[in-house]
Motif scaffolding. Structure first.
Motif, PDB file in Angstrom:
ATOM      1  N   GLU A 156       1.014  -1.320   0.180  1.00 13.35           N
ATOM      2  CA  GLU A 156       0.050  -0.010  -0.248  1.00 13.35           C
ATOM      3  C   GLU A 156       0.556   0.597   0.051  1.00 13.35           C
ATOM      4  O   GLU A 156       1.772   1.269   0.362  1.00 13.35           O
ATOM      5  N   ALA A 157       0.530   2.417  -0.702  1.00 14.99           N
ATOM      6  CA  ALA A 157       0.917   3.610  -0.777  1.00 14.99           C
ATOM      7  C   ALA A 157       1.765   3.914   0.539  1.00 14.99           C
ATOM      8  O   ALA A 157       2.639   4.507   1.104  1.00 14.99           O
ATOM      9  N   THR A 186       0.158   5.730  -5.805  1.00 11.92           N
ATOM     10  CA  THR A 186      -0.292   6.879  -4.820  1.00 11.92           C
ATOM     11  C   THR A 186      -1.407   6.053  -4.362  1.00 11.92           C
ATOM     12  O   THR A 186      -1.575   4.904  -4.921  1.00 11.92           O
ATOM     13  N   ALA A 187      -1.934   6.532  -3.064  1.00 10.98           N
ATOM     14  CA  ALA A 187      -2.970   5.695  -2.813  1.00 10.98           C
ATOM     15  C   ALA A 187      -4.413   5.158  -3.424  1.00 10.98           C
ATOM     16  O   ALA A 187      -4.619   4.201  -3.406  1.00 10.98           O
ATOM     17  N   VAL A 192      -3.993  -0.834  -7.768  1.00 10.86           N
ATOM     18  CA  VAL A 192      -3.882  -2.021  -9.440  1.00 10.86           C
ATOM     19  C   VAL A 192      -2.474  -2.567  -9.657  1.00 10.86           C
ATOM     20  O   VAL A 192      -1.413  -1.947  -8.945  1.00 10.86           O
ATOM     21  N   PRO A 193      -2.883  -3.994  -9.770  1.00 11.46           N
ATOM     22  CA  PRO A 193      -1.893  -4.778  -9.497  1.00 11.46           C
ATOM     23  C   PRO A 193      -0.655  -4.269 -10.554  1.00 11.46           C
ATOM     24  O   PRO A 193       0.941  -4.429  -9.627  1.00 11.46           O
TER      25      PRO A 193
END
Length: 546
Positions: A156-157, A186-187, A192-193
């Motif tokens: 995670e971002a 970004t979060a 987005v894989p």
């Protein structure tokens, strides 16, 4: 995590700190754990590092001072293993490992080896979990990526570490972290894989005339060549086909043996898992790419013959083939994230014609899922260990309550657990030896004499025979770095087929040219094999340098 310390007859394992029932008393027939916790003498601290004597089958507890879980490793030129990063602290006496640098010395040892882990006073400048490592042309070690907190499957971002740094054997301060653009997201891109599947990035040093640290790098589905000392993009490459290929996709990847005199670099990527959320699908496709080609592209090669595989280990064998072993047929990397164990290893032959590059090997009976590993031994065999989908010790290995949903950094994960609630995969303490087909040869070449050290680009003399007789047919001299293995990654695993000519002036003698420079093979300690008509000798340790 597993590696072979150079100039020893041992293999070393490191693990997460957790309760351990894998000491003396494990039932080797059933895999049932010991009845007694395996503790360091005089303590209530569970053993989470061991040395395994390959000659005697004996275990010796080793004691890292910080948690080594999900760390990375690569070798300095003298054969010292640099193990970096890790996870949360354990009980008193087991420190936080996220920014730690540990070293493990090589042999040879006087009589027997008694070394243990040494915690360095220098630390990583950034906390890292699931980073990758690669030895560079000057013998320093590159550390790339990771996250700064544990307990995740998807990165995670908020915890992503999109940087790299370089560590040195003399314990000086590491290089200040540098941004690697393909690790940034970004979060809004958490799901987005191609972005968030960026842990344990692939790193393969590429031969290049300038002898720079030009490294083929894959994170998620993004592929580049990056110069890690110039801190600059060398080349953008096409994305990996269709799906991300790094954790939790956990594809199998190797840089195929580099063959003199051209040393053309070809990277093989097989399987892994799709980016489908919440249910990743294991993949069977395989591709190759020559990153240094002017118009580099991914080329489809034979698919895995027994169906999809994720989390499998790719091991370079001294006959030039690749063993693909361990893993699962459904799901992805991560705790409880896979099922349907892969029991049948396969061997990929890059020299075979299309359609016949894979050969299926006899099956094991032991599931080797998440947290399994494999490594090439000096004998030419492969050591197989591990499997612990539960992450912490579990005698039962069933999924926890709440299946198939689980938490990830304070919220429900975007993926669901792929291990069925009727499947049980306990913590596995048994090790196995896989014997490639060449181990069944009636006789194998013997190295009669070879130097203890060789110099880049220089020719050296080697004598070898077959049961005392001259070698006939195709003879090759091979340098191998077995590498550091974890989570399907073989960090700094590498193999070079050296230029070899028979020496008519000496019996059973060959003139062999060492690798051209440190971009072909970094300075270090390597296994030297002689192969004759595809049958390798046992490996001798040899030093390569300036």
């Amino acid at each position: 995590m597993m590696f072979v310390p150079p100039n020893t007859t041992t293999a070393v394992f490191v693990d997460n700190y957790h309760v351990n029932y894998g000491g003396p008393g494990v039932n080797l027939d059933t895999g049932a754990p010991s009845l007694n916790s395996y503790l360091y003498d005089g303590t209530d601290i569970s053993v989470f590092g061991t040395e395994y004597n390959l000659a005697t089958d004996e275990l010796r507890p080793l004691r890292p001072l910080s948690n080594t879980f999900c760390s990375a490793g690569s070798f300095f030129p003298d054969g010292t293993l640099a193990n970096v990063a890790g996870a949360e602290p354990g009980p008193s006496g087991v420190a936080d490992g996220f920014n730690k640098i540990r070293t493990y010395s090589p042999g040879p040892c006087a009589g027997f080896c008694s070394q243990d882990w040494a915690e360095q006073t220098t630390t990583l400048q950034v906390r890292r979990w699931y980073p990758s490592a690669q030895t560079l042309v000057d013998g320093s070690v590159l550390v790339v990526g990771g996250a700064n907190a544990g307990g995740l499957v998807l990165n995670e971002a908020s915890i992503n570490v999109p940087t790299y740094e370089i560590i040195y054997q003399d314990n000086r301060a590491t290089q200040a972290p540098v941004i690697l653009p393909i690790l940034q997201f970004t979060a809004d891109e958490n799901l987005v894989p191609g972005k968030s599947y960026n842990l344990y990035p692939m790193l393969y040093l590429l031969p290049n005339a300038a002898v720079n640290n030009q490294i083929f790098t894959v994170a998620g589905d993004q592929a580049i060549i990056w110069d890690y000392t110039a801190n600059a993009l060398v080349k953008s490459l096409p994305n990996t086909p269709l799906h991300p290929r790094t954790f939790p996709s956990s594809s199998t990847s190797v840089i195929l043996p580099l063959v003199a005199p051209d040393y053309t670099a070809t990277v093989l990527v097989c399987g892994g898992s799709s980016g489908d959320m919440p249910n990743p699908i294991a993949l069977a496709d395989c591709y190759t790419i020559n990153p240094s080609d002017e118009a580099a592209s991914w080329q489809s090669t034979d698919s895995l013959p027994n169906g999809p595989q994720t989390m499998s280990d790719g091991i370079l064998l001294p006959d030039g083939t690749v063993l693909i072993i361990n893993g699962a047929r459904t799901g992805s990397g991560g705790g409880f994230m896979a099922d349907d164990p892969v029991y049948e290893p396969v061997i990929y032959n890059p020299s075979a014609s299309a359609g016949s590059r894979f050969q299926t090997m006899p099956a094991t009976t032991i599931p080797r899922l998440y947290h399994s590993a494999a490594v090439l031994l000096p004998s030419g065999e492969v050591l197989i260990s591990g499997s612990n989908p539960a992450v912490a010790y579990s005698p039962r290995g069933g999924v926890p309550g709440g299946w198939p949903y689980f938490g990830n950094n304070g919220h429900q994960c975007a993926l669901v657990q792929q291990q069925r609630n009727t499947s049980f995969y306990p913590t596995e303490y048994r090790v196995e030896i896989f014997s490639p087909p060449y181990m069944s040869a009636s006789s194998r070449p013997d190295i009669i004499s070879s130097p203890s050290d060789i110099t880049f680009g220089h020719t050296f003399q080697l004598q070898a025979s077959l049961s005392g007789s001259a070698l006939e047919g195709r003879t090759q001299m091979v340098l191998s770095s077995p590498g550091f293995h974890t989570h399907g990654q073989g960090m700094s695993q590498r193999m070079v087929m050296m230029q070899t000519e028979a020496n008519a002036n000496l019996p059973n003698a060959f003139s062999v040219t060492a690798p051209r420079d440190a971009s072909v093979m970094p300075p270090g300690q390597y296994l030297l094999f002689v192969t004759n008509n595809g049958i390798p000798s046992e490996g001798d340790w040899i030093e390569l340098g300036d």
